[in-house]
Scaffold this active site. Structure first.
Site, PDB file in Angstrom:
ATOM      1  N   GLU A 227       0.768  -1.087  -0.080  1.00  0.00           N
ATOM      2  CA  GLU A 227       0.019   0.223  -0.049  1.00  0.00           C
ATOM      3  C   GLU A 227       0.909   1.159   0.087  1.00  0.00           C
ATOM      4  OE1 GLU A 227      -3.054  -0.383  -0.897  1.00  0.00           O
ATOM      5  OE2 GLU A 227      -3.353  -2.560  -0.492  1.00  0.00           O
TER       6      GLU A 227
ATOM      7  N   CYS B   3      10.537  -2.194  -9.913  1.00  0.00           N
ATOM      8  CA  CYS B   3       9.722  -1.218  -8.885  1.00  0.00           C
ATOM      9  C   CYS B   3      10.636  -0.389  -7.904  1.00  0.00           C
ATOM     10  CB  CYS B   3       8.759  -2.144  -8.098  1.00  0.00           C
ATOM     11  SG  CYS B   3       7.289  -2.563  -9.163  1.00  0.00           S
TER      12      CYS B   3
ATOM     13  N   HIS C   3       1.882   2.010  -3.496  1.00  0.00           N
ATOM     14  CA  HIS C   3       0.787   2.710  -4.353  1.00  0.00           C
ATOM     15  C   HIS C   3       1.048   4.576  -3.875  1.00  0.00           C
ATOM     16  CE1 HIS C   3      -1.185  -0.619  -6.062  1.00  0.00           C
ATOM     17  NE2 HIS C   3      -1.681  -1.082  -5.008  1.00  0.00           N
TER      18      HIS C   3
END
Length: 182
Positions: free
Chosen positions: A131, A168, A134
């Site tokens: 999370e 990422c 994000h």
């Protein structure tokens, strides 16, 4: 670098809060400020579903974020939903400030299995990293081992790492640099 505020929404076991704090500080080097417990927003409870709206939780977190932190992460024992899905392990504002993680469905006992505290802590770390990713603009990753991979069940959560893949991680590092100089 401005840090992360970690807040419990309702009562959350201290080992869960501690392991998330340690993971964020160790893995991404973001200082964590712990906030006192916030109340679960009762206006977000859906009686028909027996669940809490994650959107309502995000709104409360944004309202309660202390000045000087770039992100706020809420942790709750409440089972979360968004209208289009049966449940969510968590939700975040994409490239925003707030995220929330629920431990309800990360617990084996939710599914009628024996409790496993070690598994719960690992799952909480993975979902917190997911999370938070994000909030820095990372989207779901096709690498099933990456913290940013989509998880819709416990085996998927268990199979990923609490770390970002080689695709990422550089993006996250770049976004962390942006936050340092805001």
């Amino acid at each position: 670098m401005s840090g992360l505020c970690l807040a419990s929404l309702g009562e959350v076991e201290e080992p869960v809060m501690r392991t998330i704090t340690e993971c964020v500080e160790e893995r991404i080097g973001m200082p964590v400020v712990r906030r006192i417990q916030l109340p679960v927003p009762l206006d977000g409870y859906d009686r028909a579903r027996g669940q809490m709206s994650s959107v309502t939780m995000l709104k409360l977190l944004l309202e309660q974020a202390p000045p000087g932190v770039s992100r706020i992460l809420g942790v709750t024992e409440s089972d979360l939903f968004i209208p289009m899905l049966t449940f969510v392990f968590g939700q975040a504002q994409l490239r925003g400030r707030a995220a929330v993680v629920s431990t309800a469905r990360l617990r084996q006992e939710f599914y009628g299995m024996a409790p496993d505290g070690t598994a719960l802590l690992g799952r909480a770390r993975k979902e917190a990293m997911h999370e938070l990713g994000h909030t820095f603009g990372l989207i779901h990753c096709p690498d099933m081992r990456c913290a940013m991979s989509l998880s819709i069940n416990l085996p998927q959560v268990d199979s990923k790492l609490e770390w970002y893949c080689e695709g990422c991680w550089p993006v996250l590092q770049e976004r962390l640099e942006e936050v340092r100089y805001d």
